[in-house]
Write a protein that holds these residues in place. Structure first.
Motif, PDB file in Angstrom:
ATOM      1  N   PRO A 243      17.992  -4.795 -27.258  1.00 53.32           N
ATOM      2  CA  PRO A 243      18.879  -5.892 -26.836  1.00 53.32           C
ATOM      3  C   PRO A 243      18.411  -7.254 -27.328  1.00 53.32           C
ATOM      4  CG  PRO A 243      18.515  -4.374 -25.018  1.00 53.32           C
ATOM      5  CD  PRO A 243      17.603  -3.946 -26.125  1.00 53.32           C
ATOM      6  N   THR A 244      17.093  -7.450 -27.424  1.00 56.48           N
ATOM      7  CA  THR A 244      16.570  -8.734 -27.907  1.00 56.48           C
ATOM      8  C   THR A 244      17.002  -8.980 -29.350  1.00 56.48           C
ATOM      9  OG1 THR A 244      14.660  -8.502 -26.456  1.00 56.48           O
ATOM     10  CG2 THR A 244      14.480 -10.100 -28.252  1.00 56.48           C
ATOM     11  N   GLU A 245      16.895  -7.943 -30.186  1.00 57.83           N
ATOM     12  CA  GLU A 245      17.285  -8.083 -31.592  1.00 57.83           C
ATOM     13  C   GLU A 245      18.790  -8.299 -31.726  1.00 57.83           C
ATOM     14  OE1 GLU A 245      13.673  -5.283 -33.330  1.00 57.83           O
ATOM     15  OE2 GLU A 245      15.523  -4.414 -32.554  1.00 57.83           O
ATOM     16  N   ASP A 246      19.574  -7.612 -30.888  1.00 53.62           N
ATOM     17  CA  ASP A 246      21.024  -7.806 -30.925  1.00 53.62           C
ATOM     18  C   ASP A 246      21.402  -9.215 -30.485  1.00 53.62           C
ATOM     19  OD1 ASP A 246      21.507  -5.266 -31.834  1.00 53.62           O
ATOM     20  OD2 ASP A 246      21.745  -4.407 -29.842  1.00 53.62           O
ATOM     21  N   ASP A 247      20.705  -9.721 -29.472  1.00 53.55           N
ATOM     22  CA  ASP A 247      20.988 -11.094 -29.016  1.00 53.55           C
ATOM     23  C   ASP A 247      20.641 -12.111 -30.095  1.00 53.55           C
ATOM     24  OD1 ASP A 247      21.868 -10.146 -26.605  1.00 53.55           O
ATOM     25  OD2 ASP A 247      19.978 -10.494 -25.553  1.00 53.55           O
ATOM     26  N   GLN A 248      19.540 -11.874 -30.797  1.00 54.24           N
ATOM     27  CA  GLN A 248      19.154 -12.791 -31.870  1.00 54.24           C
ATOM     28  C   GLN A 248      20.203 -12.814 -32.973  1.00 54.24           C
ATOM     29  OE1 GLN A 248      15.519 -11.756 -33.900  1.00 54.24           O
ATOM     30  NE2 GLN A 248      15.420 -13.698 -35.016  1.00 54.24           N
ATOM     31  N   LEU A 249      20.698 -11.638 -33.324  1.00 52.93           N
ATOM     32  CA  LEU A 249      21.734 -11.557 -34.360  1.00 52.93           C
ATOM     33  C   LEU A 249      22.994 -12.295 -33.912  1.00 52.93           C
ATOM     34  CD1 LEU A 249      22.204 -10.148 -37.162  1.00 52.93           C
ATOM     35  CD2 LEU A 249      23.389  -8.355 -35.893  1.00 52.93           C
ATOM     36  N   HIS A 250      23.353 -12.129 -32.642  1.00 53.76           N
ATOM     37  CA  HIS A 250      24.557 -12.791 -32.131  1.00 53.76           C
ATOM     38  C   HIS A 250      24.380 -14.306 -32.097  1.00 53.76           C
ATOM     39  CE1 HIS A 250      28.191 -13.473 -29.880  1.00 53.76           C
ATOM     40  NE2 HIS A 250      27.513 -14.084 -28.923  1.00 53.76           N
ATOM     41  N   ARG A 251      23.209 -14.775 -31.718  1.00 52.88           N
ATOM     42  CA  ARG A 251      22.976 -16.219 -31.670  1.00 52.88           C
ATOM     43  C   ARG A 251      23.086 -16.862 -33.050  1.00 52.88           C
ATOM     44  NH1 ARG A 251      18.600 -14.813 -28.459  1.00 52.88           N
ATOM     45  NH2 ARG A 251      17.184 -15.296 -30.195  1.00 52.88           N
ATOM     46  N   GLU A 252      22.562 -16.172 -34.061  1.00 54.98           N
ATOM     47  CA  GLU A 252      22.517 -16.763 -35.392  1.00 54.98           C
ATOM     48  C   GLU A 252      23.821 -16.603 -36.169  1.00 54.98           C
ATOM     49  OE1 GLU A 252      19.109 -16.275 -37.819  1.00 54.98           O
ATOM     50  OE2 GLU A 252      17.782 -15.762 -36.155  1.00 54.98           O
ATOM     51  N   PHE A 253      24.566 -15.512 -35.905  1.00 59.87           N
ATOM     52  CA  PHE A 253      25.743 -15.228 -36.738  1.00 59.87           C
ATOM     53  C   PHE A 253      27.033 -15.087 -35.933  1.00 59.87           C
ATOM     54  CE2 PHE A 253      22.150 -13.672 -39.208  1.00 59.87           C
ATOM     55  CZ  PHE A 253      22.426 -14.170 -40.472  1.00 59.87           C
ATOM     56  N   GLY A 254      26.992 -15.386 -34.633  1.00 63.62           N
ATOM     57  CA  GLY A 254      28.152 -15.127 -33.774  1.00 63.62           C
ATOM     58  C   GLY A 254      29.445 -15.744 -34.256  1.00 63.62           C
ATOM     59  N   SER A 255      29.370 -16.903 -34.926  1.00 64.26           N
ATOM     60  CA  SER A 255      30.591 -17.574 -35.379  1.00 64.26           C
ATOM     61  C   SER A 255      30.961 -17.233 -36.827  1.00 64.26           C
ATOM     62  CB  SER A 255      30.417 -19.091 -35.257  1.00 64.26           C
ATOM     63  OG  SER A 255      29.338 -19.538 -36.068  1.00 64.26           O
ATOM     64  N   HIS A 256      30.145 -16.418 -37.490  1.00 64.88           N
ATOM     65  CA  HIS A 256      30.402 -16.091 -38.899  1.00 64.88           C
ATOM     66  C   HIS A 256      31.374 -14.918 -38.993  1.00 64.88           C
ATOM     67  CE1 HIS A 256      29.730 -15.357 -43.167  1.00 64.88           C
ATOM     68  NE2 HIS A 256      29.020 -16.474 -43.207  1.00 64.88           N
ATOM     69  N   VAL A 257      32.261 -14.978 -39.970  1.00 64.98           N
ATOM     70  CA  VAL A 257      33.270 -13.943 -40.111  1.00 64.98           C
ATOM     71  C   VAL A 257      32.642 -12.586 -40.410  1.00 64.98           C
ATOM     72  CG1 VAL A 257      33.636 -14.339 -42.592  1.00 64.98           C
ATOM     73  CG2 VAL A 257      35.487 -13.416 -41.199  1.00 64.98           C
ATOM     74  N   MET A 258      31.511 -12.568 -41.119  1.00 64.20           N
ATOM     75  CA  MET A 258      30.864 -11.294 -41.431  1.00 64.20           C
ATOM     76  C   MET A 258      30.336 -10.601 -40.181  1.00 64.20           C
ATOM     77  SD  MET A 258      31.182 -10.681 -44.630  1.00 64.20           S
ATOM     78  CE  MET A 258      29.997  -9.373 -44.868  1.00 64.20           C
ATOM     79  N   TYR A 259      29.944 -11.395 -39.196  1.00 63.18           N
ATOM     80  CA  TYR A 259      29.450 -10.801 -37.947  1.00 63.18           C
ATOM     81  C   TYR A 259      30.572 -10.053 -37.230  1.00 63.18           C
ATOM     82  CZ  TYR A 259      27.282 -10.398 -33.356  1.00 63.18           C
ATOM     83  OH  TYR A 259      26.772  -9.911 -32.178  1.00 63.18           O
TER      84      TYR A 259
END
Length: 633
Positions: A243-259
């Motif tokens: 979950p920590t790694e998933d949260d980090q990914l969401h924080r950094e790319f949450g607004s990007h279309v690729m995410y």
């Protein structure tokens, strides 16, 4: 801060970590994108991906580019390739040409120091640029994968000739060397976004290695530097994450279309198809806020993307919404008959719906387009399977696996054919291969459960059915299979609980009648009536074209098509409501309605229905006579 400081060393012992849940849909909706900016970024990324020989990612990016709405300007925008490409030396240009020809070891050797023997690749040249470092590493990785595939094919051929089974899961022989060299390149700051990507591939294939860098962090760094590499997103999705790694990914790319593409892919892999469709719908049309009028307008985004259209069709297929899925595939196939991606899923739909003519046409089209595509072989295999030509079907599934040994669908379909041929050991081997390649494929686990059930080993079958339930927890068929195994093991209460779980998502009446019979045997009449009524309602909704609102009991009993299971349900309900006369004065009317429907059925239930109607008429006549008698005055 140097880029290497962003990469963490993985010093923890390896533990089994399952893929955590993807972010909730609500976290993804409040994003609006600039279509013109996305277009420019995709155009630039395509040239970069092509230059770095990432063909699949380049194709994917091109499909999203053509999926964008047409530009409103009259002038066509062209890509400035000179400004978006990396300058290469002569030796790097030569190595790139070798890569494009599939001479991977040769390309790697050209970017390495002189070697005395072809079995090894010497260390990298001292004058390599970041691009050269990446190209050499990627060529080495692909050369190792090519050699591994050749060795596996040779081992399989030896097994067929000697009839001996051995493990054919080899490893890329260049991984240890690449892992060591990447460590030095990282320290020397010699890695660009694509270098980090190949390093992530190497770590992913050799992970876990104590003291090495984390593949999650390496791939994440690659995405930070170049987010439009779809292959990097797919490889990140394959890793078991916390979950920590998933949260980090969401924080950094949450607004990007690729995410959002990544999130939809994860939902699809996890068999959460409804959520995947919602994200894909969000990518088809985005909301653009109008600050002056304080309103939001819907604007087309990837409205013409063949990739999204295909994934939406596949999601409907996994939801067993075959008519919707078929409609999507027909539109796709009509628009571009040369595109064969996921067309094997379309053939599965035609197979399930017994549409042999349409499947034959699809098979002929696919053979004309490319007879050596794995999808084509599966389509033809499905056609022969529908014609009950099992040996020919297996031949084409085997051909698909020679073209792509990791083609999960072909392994599973071949397992089905072996089951039909009563070759249970071969079916189990095919299902095991599919489960090893894709643990998230519920069909492989379900097939293994069926194979063990055929062998009369319900305890083993239960284990694999539970695996299938873990992957596809909303499928009533999986829970019904678990319940059946519990019954074979004499665990009646566990079977009832499993059938009750199946009722939560049962849209086809898979579990209702079985559970009703168990309650009937336990003399739990109210519970049995509830299950029989639910079964009739499900069958009514399935056969009624456009049911308006929630159907009443009279609507269901009057409109349901009476077959064997429905006749049994109606007979039980006729007796049940007949015995409820003291509690509800209208129960005799319901009982008579249920019994009257049995008069249309030719089985033994017809005579029992007549007996119920005679008994009801007799009660009515006794009631009428008692009211009209002098003693009643």
């Amino acid at each position: 801060m140097p880029l290497k400081h962003h990469i963490m060393i993985d010093t923890t012992e390896h533990c089994d970590r399952s893929i955590s849940e993807t972010p909730k849909i609500d976290q993804l909706v409040d994003v609006s994108w600039n279509v013109s900016q996305i277009r420019r970024e995709l155009q630039s990324s395509i040239s970069q991906l092509s230059q770095h020989c990432l063909k699949l990612s380049a194709k994917w990016a091109c499909e999203q580019l053509i999926g964008l709405p047409d530009e409103t300007t009259t002038t066509t925008s062209f890509v400035d390739f000179e400004s978006s490409t990396t300058k290469m030396t002569s030796i790097e240009l030569y190595a790139k040409s070798l890569m494009e020809l599939g001479e991977y070891a040769h390309a790697a050797a050209m970017l390495s120091q002189p070697a005395s023997h072809v079995t090894v690749i010497a260390p990298p040249r001292d004058d390599l640029t970041q691009y050269g470092t990446y190209l050499r590493a990627y060529a080495m990785y692909l050369a190792g994968e090519q050699r591994k595939s050749q060795q596996q094919l040779e081992l399989q051929q030896e097994e067929q000739s000697t009839q001996n089974k051995s493990s054919t899961n080899g490893k890329n022989s260049f991984l240890p060397q690449l892992c060591k060299e990447f460590g030095h390149a990282l320290e020397a700051n010699q890695l660009n976004a694509f270098g980090y990507y190949v390093y992530g591939l190497v770590l992913k294939d050799s992970w876990p290695v104590k003291g090495s860098h984390s593949p999650h962090q390496v791939l994440l760094q690659s995405l930070r530097l170049f987010p439009y590499n779809w292959s990097a997103w797919l490889d990140y999705a394959d890793l078991p994450s916390s979950p920590t790694e998933d949260d980090q990914l969401h924080r950094e790319f949450g607004s990007h279309v690729m995410y959002h593409f990544y999130t939809a892919h994860c939902y699809s892999v996890q068999q959460q198809s409804e959520q995947a469709i919602r994200v894909y719908d969000r990518l088809l049309i985005c909301s653009s806020s109008n600050k002056e009028e304080d309103v939001e307008d819907d604007m087309p985004l990837f409205c013409n993307s063949p990739y999204i259209a295909t994934k939406v069709a596949v999601a409907h297929y996994h939801l067993r919404e075959f008519h919707l899925a078929q409609h999507c595939f027909i539109q796709l196939h009509t628009r571009n008959p040369y595109r064969l991606d996921e067309m094997d899923v379309y053939s599965n739909i035609l197979y399930v719906q017994d549409q042999s003519m349409a499947l034959s046409q699809l098979a002929h089209t696919a053979m004309r387009v490319d007879k050596y595509r794995p999808e084509t072989c599966c389509i033809v295999g499905n056609y022969y399977s529908l014609k009950s030509l099992r040996t020919k079907a297996i031949h084409y599934f085997q051909r698909a696996l020679k073209l792509n040994p990791k083609y999960t669908g072909a392994w599973t379909l071949m397992g089905h054919e072996y089951v039909e041929l009563k070759n249970t050991p071969a079916a189990m081997e095919a299902y095991r291969q599919a489960a090893d390649i894709s643990p998230k494929d519920y069909r492989a686990w379900y097939g293994l459960g069926q194979a063990y059930e055929i062998l009369g080993m319900p305890l083993y079958a239960l284990y694999y059915y539970k695996k299938a339930c873990t992957v596809r927890s909303y499928d009533a068929r999986m829970w019904s299979a678990v319940a059946g195994c519990y019954l074979l093991l004499g665990k009646r209460q566990e079977a009832i609980l499993s059938y009750e779980r199946a009722l939560q998502d049962d849209t086809e009446g898979t579990a209702t009648t079985q559970l009703a019979k168990l309650y009937q045997e336990d003399n739990m009449q109210d519970e049995a009536a509830r299950c029989f009524l639910q079964h009739l309602q499900l069958r009514y909704l399935a056969t009624t074209a456009h049911p308006s609102g929630t159907p009443t009991l009279n609507d269901v009993v009057t409109g349901v098509v009476v077959q064997a299971t429905e006749a049994s349900a109606l007979l039980f309900l006729a007796h049940y409501y007949q015995n409820q006369e003291t509690k509800d004065s209208s129960s005799l009317e319901t009982a008579a309605l249920c019994a009257s429907r049995l008069l249309e059925y030719p089985g033994p239930e017809k005579e029992e229905g007549k007996a119920v109607l005679r008994e009801i008429r007799s009660r009515h006549s006794r009631t009428s006579s008692s009211i009209n008698s002098p003693n009643s005055l």
